[in-house]
Motif scaffolding. Structure first.
Motif, PDB file in Angstrom:
ATOM      1  N   ALA A 179      11.342   7.081   3.940  1.00 31.50           N
ATOM      2  CA  ALA A 179      10.599   5.847   4.214  1.00 31.50           C
ATOM      3  C   ALA A 179       9.336   6.176   4.995  1.00 31.50           C
ATOM      4  CB  ALA A 179      11.467   4.878   5.008  1.00 31.50           C
ATOM      5  N   GLU A 180       9.468   7.208   5.815  1.00 30.84           N
ATOM      6  CA  GLU A 180       8.309   7.632   6.571  1.00 30.84           C
ATOM      7  C   GLU A 180       7.280   8.183   5.587  1.00 30.84           C
ATOM      8  OE1 GLU A 180       8.144  10.663  10.047  1.00 30.84           O
ATOM      9  OE2 GLU A 180       9.890   9.344  10.281  1.00 30.84           O
ATOM     10  N   ASN A 181       6.056   7.916   5.848  1.00 32.09           N
ATOM     11  CA  ASN A 181       5.005   8.406   4.959  1.00 32.09           C
ATOM     12  C   ASN A 181       5.155   7.881   3.526  1.00 32.09           C
ATOM     13  OD1 ASN A 181       2.654   9.733   4.569  1.00 32.09           O
ATOM     14  ND2 ASN A 181       3.575  11.713   4.159  1.00 32.09           N
ATOM     15  N   SER A 182       5.688   6.661   3.415  1.00 34.63           N
ATOM     16  CA  SER A 182       5.764   6.060   2.080  1.00 34.63           C
ATOM     17  C   SER A 182       4.716   4.962   1.986  1.00 34.63           C
ATOM     18  CB  SER A 182       7.156   5.479   1.846  1.00 34.63           C
ATOM     19  OG  SER A 182       7.391   4.417   2.740  1.00 34.63           O
ATOM     20  N   SER A 196       0.033  -0.550   1.052  1.00 35.11           N
ATOM     21  CA  SER A 196       0.815  -1.299   2.033  1.00 35.11           C
ATOM     22  C   SER A 196       0.422  -0.988   3.471  1.00 35.11           C
ATOM     23  CB  SER A 196       2.301  -1.016   1.824  1.00 35.11           C
ATOM     24  OG  SER A 196       2.534   0.374   1.917  1.00 35.11           O
ATOM     25  N   ASP A 197      -0.321   0.094   3.696  1.00 34.73           N
ATOM     26  CA  ASP A 197      -0.719   0.354   5.080  1.00 34.73           C
ATOM     27  C   ASP A 197      -2.097  -0.215   5.384  1.00 34.73           C
ATOM     28  OD1 ASP A 197      -2.257   2.061   3.641  1.00 34.73           O
ATOM     29  OD2 ASP A 197      -1.551   3.896   4.591  1.00 34.73           O
ATOM     30  N   ILE A 267       5.678   7.293  -3.090  1.00 36.42           N
ATOM     31  CA  ILE A 267       4.728   6.286  -3.557  1.00 36.42           C
ATOM     32  C   ILE A 267       5.477   5.271  -4.410  1.00 36.42           C
ATOM     33  CG2 ILE A 267       2.654   5.938  -4.949  1.00 36.42           C
ATOM     34  CD1 ILE A 267       2.224   9.109  -4.379  1.00 36.42           C
ATOM     35  N   VAL A 268       5.369   4.009  -4.038  1.00 38.87           N
ATOM     36  CA  VAL A 268       6.074   2.980  -4.808  1.00 38.87           C
ATOM     37  C   VAL A 268       5.061   2.147  -5.573  1.00 38.87           C
ATOM     38  CG1 VAL A 268       7.732   1.075  -4.735  1.00 38.87           C
ATOM     39  CG2 VAL A 268       7.765   2.818  -2.927  1.00 38.87           C
ATOM     40  N   MET A 362      10.563  -2.984  -1.618  1.00 40.97           N
ATOM     41  CA  MET A 362      11.470  -3.046  -2.775  1.00 40.97           C
ATOM     42  C   MET A 362      11.781  -1.646  -3.294  1.00 40.97           C
ATOM     43  SD  MET A 362       9.629  -6.233  -4.654  1.00 40.97           S
ATOM     44  CE  MET A 362       9.937  -7.920  -4.159  1.00 40.97           C
ATOM     45  N   GLY A 363      10.801  -0.798  -3.255  1.00 41.04           N
ATOM     46  CA  GLY A 363      11.008   0.577  -3.695  1.00 41.04           C
ATOM     47  C   GLY A 363      11.973   1.307  -2.785  1.00 41.04           C
ATOM     48  N   LEU A 364      11.798   1.129  -1.485  1.00 40.70           N
ATOM     49  CA  LEU A 364      12.668   1.815  -0.527  1.00 40.70           C
ATOM     50  C   LEU A 364      14.092   1.269  -0.611  1.00 40.70           C
ATOM     51  CD1 LEU A 364      10.289   2.156   2.563  1.00 40.70           C
ATOM     52  CD2 LEU A 364      10.734   3.806   0.737  1.00 40.70           C
ATOM     53  N   ILE A 365      14.198  -0.034  -0.876  1.00 41.38           N
ATOM     54  CA  ILE A 365      15.537  -0.625  -1.059  1.00 41.38           C
ATOM     55  C   ILE A 365      16.183  -0.037  -2.312  1.00 41.38           C
ATOM     56  CG2 ILE A 365      16.742  -2.766  -1.691  1.00 41.38           C
ATOM     57  CD1 ILE A 365      14.646  -4.254   0.111  1.00 41.38           C
TER      58      ILE A 365
END
Ligand SMILES: [Zn+2]
Length: 407
Positions: A179-182, A196-197, A267-268, A362-365
């Motif tokens: 999740a870090e650096n995503s 997203s950032d 990358i999502v 959503m990608g991380l989920i």
């Protein structure tokens, strides 16, 4: 993994003539066997063997060369590759992924391939029938270090020659999913992309400028007399402009995808399906050329190159309508609403940025790195600023006061 790079060729006069012979002969073979395969099919409908295979056509090619000895003047492997391309076109047609193969026309999409015996010597590329090598220019990669060339394809574009070099590179070990650096990426109409950032990447204005010029030239062309010299001249000029547009866009994609792939580990993005997008007339207008899809291909490729992860989420996920802070679903969000305002928690945020934050989540989920519940918006950073020369904004100066006030 196979990667590719493209260089511009500077053939001398004799090489030019020989290149044209290759375009012509490979086109002739393609068209000849396209007709043969169709004829065979009509004559053998319902029979046990109702179509000619690739292998059949390679055998027939030997006879054809005896009939037309000028075919011996070109690299025989390029002729065989032409049969391979034809076979692929038929396979796509049989699998209903494409229309029936069409006859190739002179001056339209001229190309031929060389599958073997290619060597790069300094600034020259050498292959059969061109053993002295054709001079080339332009490539970011160090071509002299390429060992494993799989194939090259020579093309002609608005009067100039290019060579795409396909070669094998060692695959990079992927960094672990984290999740870090995503980052989540929302590709848009108003802006090219929102990250997203908080980084927003504008559509490059120079592309718009070239598009304007093309439109003007098209109008001029329609007024010129058919078959006139002026018309031919203008047409070539127009083709060059198209080429410029294509290359500038490719270059833009290249820079953006490289910056993203270098910077982030995971990358999502949305699973873009061009056909699906085309059906949405709002979006279709701005991506008539399917440039989102082209960008995604580039990004996937760069991610592979730098050993990064790409997570795709369904393109029907409601990424724009959810509040990225509290998870409220805003049913009545219109496409024209550029700012997302949440009536429940009061978040006011750029629409595309809100979507990008949701896409990341959503990608991380999806890959199990984050629990499916909504946490406050992370503080936006704008670390990518200045990495490439396009106008950018950090997190929506106007709308982000809420997000930063929380910290
Ligand atoms: Zn909210």
């Amino acid at each position: 993994m196979i990667t590719a790079t493209k260089v511009k060729l500077y053939p001398n006069q004799a090489q030019r003539v020989l290149l044209e012979k290759h375009f012509g002969s490979t086109r002739f073979v393609y068209n000849y066997f396209l007709a043969k395969r169709d004829e065979y099919y009509v004559a053998h409908k319902g029979a046990k063997k109702s179509s000619l295979s690739y292998f059949d056509t390679t055998k027939l090619l030997t006879g054809l060369k005896k009939q037309y000895p000028w075919l011996y003047e070109v690299n025989s492997q390029s002729l065989v590759m032409s049969l391979r391309f034809l076979d692929n076109a038929f396979k796509k047609f049989f699998h209903k992924n494409a229309d029936h193969p069409k006859f190739r026309k002179k001056g339209k999409n001229d190309y031929f391939a060389i599958p073997q015996h290619v060597k790069i010597k300094g600034n020259r590329i050498c292959f059969p029938k061109f053993s002295e090598g054709i001079r080339f220019k332009g490539s970011e990669e160090k071509l002299s270090e390429i060992k494993d060339i799989r194939q090259i394809v020579i093309t002609k574009d608005a009067g100039d020659y290019y060579c795409s070099i396909y070669y094998e590179v060692k695959e990079n070990q992927k960094v672990p999913l984290s999740a870090e650096n995503s980052v989540g990426i929302d590709l848009g109409i108003e802006k090219f992309a929102a990250l997203s950032d908080g980084i927003l990447i504008e559509n490059p204005h120079f592309i718009e400028k070239v598009e304007e010029k093309i439109k003007r030239m098209q109008r001029q062309l329609s007024k010129k007399k058919k078959g006139s010299k002026n018309r031919r001249k203008l047409r070539l000029k127009l083709q060059r402009k198209y080429r410029k547009l294509r290359y500038t866009r490719e270059d833009f994609f290249d820079k953006v995808s490289t910056a993203i792939a270098k910077r982030y580990g995971t990358i999502v993005m949305e699973d873009l399906n061009v056909q699906g997008m085309m059906q949405n007339h709002h979006i279709a207008k701005s991506i008539g050329d399917a440039s989102f899809f082209a960008f995604k291909q580039k990004l996937l490729w760069k991610a592979d190159k730098y050993g990064k992860n790409v997570v795709e989420i369904g393109r029907f996920e409601p990424s724009s309508k959810l509040c990225s802070r509290c998870g409220h679903f805003k049913k009545d969000l219109k496409l024209s609403d550029r700012i997302y305002h949440c009536d429940v928690c009061g978040l006011t945020i750029d629409r595309d940025l809100n979507a990008a934050i949701n896409i990341r989540k959503m990608g991380l989920i999806k890959v199990g790195l984050v629990q499916p519940e909504f946490t406050p918006v992370e503080k936006a950073t704008s670390g990518l600023l200045g990495l490439y020369p396009y106008r950018q904004m950090s997190l929506v100066e106007a709308g982000s006061s809420e997000a930063s006030a929380e910290e």
